[in-house]
Enzyme design. Structure first.
Site, mmCIF file in Angstrom:
data_model
loop_
_atom_site.group_PDB
_atom_site.id
_atom_site.type_symbol
_atom_site.label_atom_id
_atom_site.label_comp_id
_atom_site.label_asym_id
_atom_site.label_seq_id
_atom_site.Cartn_x
_atom_site.Cartn_y
_atom_site.Cartn_z
ATOM 1 N N LYS A 192 -7.919 73.977 55.625
ATOM 2 C CA LYS A 192 -6.862 72.520 55.549
ATOM 3 C C LYS A 192 -8.054 71.478 54.567
ATOM 4 C CE LYS A 192 -4.003 71.375 55.814
ATOM 5 N NZ LYS A 192 -2.643 71.584 54.938
ATOM 6 N N TYR A 200 -9.584 76.934 60.605
ATOM 7 C CA TYR A 200 -8.079 76.804 59.739
ATOM 8 C C TYR A 200 -8.374 75.496 59.434
ATOM 9 C CZ TYR A 200 -4.590 73.336 60.209
ATOM 10 O OH TYR A 200 -3.182 72.559 60.281
ATOM 11 N N THR A 253 -4.002 67.211 57.889
ATOM 12 C CA THR A 253 -4.581 67.673 59.503
ATOM 13 C C THR A 253 -5.399 66.315 60.130
ATOM 14 O OG1 THR A 253 -5.294 68.759 61.371
ATOM 15 C CG2 THR A 253 -5.123 69.306 59.555
ATOM 16 N N ASP A 254 -5.380 66.069 61.476
ATOM 17 C CA ASP A 254 -6.369 65.591 61.634
ATOM 18 C C ASP A 254 -8.044 66.092 62.070
ATOM 19 O OD1 ASP A 254 -5.043 66.723 64.237
ATOM 20 O OD2 ASP A 254 -5.011 64.858 65.328
ATOM 21 N N GLU A 255 -7.757 67.459 61.981
ATOM 22 C CA GLU A 255 -8.089 68.480 62.350
ATOM 23 C C GLU A 255 -9.367 68.448 61.399
ATOM 24 O OE1 GLU A 255 -7.846 72.056 64.263
ATOM 25 O OE2 GLU A 255 -5.535 71.754 64.847
#
Length: 352
Positions: A163, A159, A133-135
């Site tokens: 990741k 989260y 993810t970009d997060e």
């Protein structure tokens, strides 16, 4: 030849399986733990396809993984399996640590063991593709350039931290053990089969039920929106053409504030299924307390995958969001079936 797709009954994983079977004559073994967001109804249309097989299980179950690898001799593993909802990670981070970190570690170890048994020719063809993810990159200000693959990792939620850890494990297993890995970091997905805890499906469902549409804070959090089928095609492109050990950012080039997204949803619903009282669904918008550590802006620079691999999104936000709203209107049985008592409990807990 076959591939194994983990997290295959979830939102993005199931769309990937459906798109893969529609475009390839290669067997897919779909592995999923079937937690709250894993739904076999997502894959019902292919359950009789001879190129499809399903296995229920956890990526942390080493015995099951070894059995599947030996039985099916996959040429690739595509790993979608993850706990993925920021709000849930704030309320209960343990599941995220167990699945996203420990689960990824155990999956990598079993993949490594299997890889070491392959012939030299099979090793050159094998790939492990990790979907992230970009997060993991943190947050951007309004004037910052979009995230590139070279951005420093600065995760801000349980989260995204889990990741980021999984991404680092994948990188380490490549550099230490020679595992042929690929990593993709995507922006916010939307489209069919999206579990209604995320912004777009949540607001569609609540609008149709005459309930408040909850918007965190001032609603000006900006996200880059990517239609899920475009994402799946991007992953397939990376699997086919990506350079071993490389990371590819997959984005939609569609930056939108959350409030603007909800306004667009309301406009489409006003057109496609108007309220009986003639009023706009926008009247249902309500602002709720912002969540802790809410990142202000995400944006993906997808130049690398475009220039090196030739992938670009096919849908604009306008075409993709119309398809999405129409899908939810046309699939009310699916919607009703996923709204269990556990889901209602979650809504009450998170948005009260």
């Amino acid at each position: 030849m076959s591939i194994i797709v983990t997290g295959a009954a979830g939102f993005i994983g199931s769309n990937f399986v459906l798109n893969w079977l529609n475009n390839n004559n290669e067997k897919v073994i779909a592995l999923d733990k079937l937690t709250y967001a894993g739904n076999l109804e997502n894959l019902k249309s292919v359950e009789n396809n001879p190129n499809y097989a399903f296995a229920q299980g956890d990526i942390g179950d080493s015995t099951l993984l070894a059995k599947l690898f030996q039985e099916h001799q996959p040429r690739a593993i595509v790993n979608f399996a993850a706990e993925s909802h920021v709000d849930r990670s704030i309320h209960g981070p343990d599941d995220f640590m167990q699945t996203n970190i420990i689960g990824t570690y155990r999956l990598l170890e079993e993949v490594r063991s299997f890889f070491n048994t392959l012939s030299d020719d099979a090793k050159t063809q094998f790939r492990f593709l990790h979907v992230s993810t970009d997060e993991v990159y943190g947050t951007l200000s309004a004037s910052d350039p979009a995230f590139k693959e070279t951005n420093q990792y600065e995760p801000n939620s349980p989260y995204s931290a889990s990741k980021a850890a999984s991404d680092h494990l994948v990188r380490a297993w490549h550099h230490t053990y020679g595992l042929p890995v690929l990593t993709t970091n995507c922006s916010n997905n939307y489209g069919p089969y999206h579990f209604p805890e995320k912004l777009i499906p949540l607001c569609i469902l609540k609008a149709l039920q005459g309930q408040d549409l909850p918007i965190y804070g001032d609603g000006q959090q900006i996200r880059d929106w990517l239609y899920v089928v475009d994402h799946c095609k991007g992953i397939a492109t990376v699997l086919e053409k990506g350079a071993i050990g490389e990371t590819y950012n997959i984005g939609g080039w569609n930056e939108k504030a959350n409030l603007d997204v909800v306004h667009t949803l309301c406009d489409l619903l006003d057109e496609l299924q108007p309220r009986e009282d003639g009023k706009s669904y926008k009247d249902q918008i309500t602002f709720v307390k912002d969540r802790p550590g809410h990142d202000r802006r995400y944006a993906i620079d997808a130049t690398k995958i475009s220039n090196e691999l030739g992938w670009k999104p096919e849908e604009t936000f306008e075409t993709g969001i119309r398809k999405t709203v129409q899908w939810y209107l046309d699939n009310q049985d699916w919607v009703a079936n996923v709204q269990s008592g556990e889901y209602q409990h979650w809504l009450n807990k998170n948005y009260s």
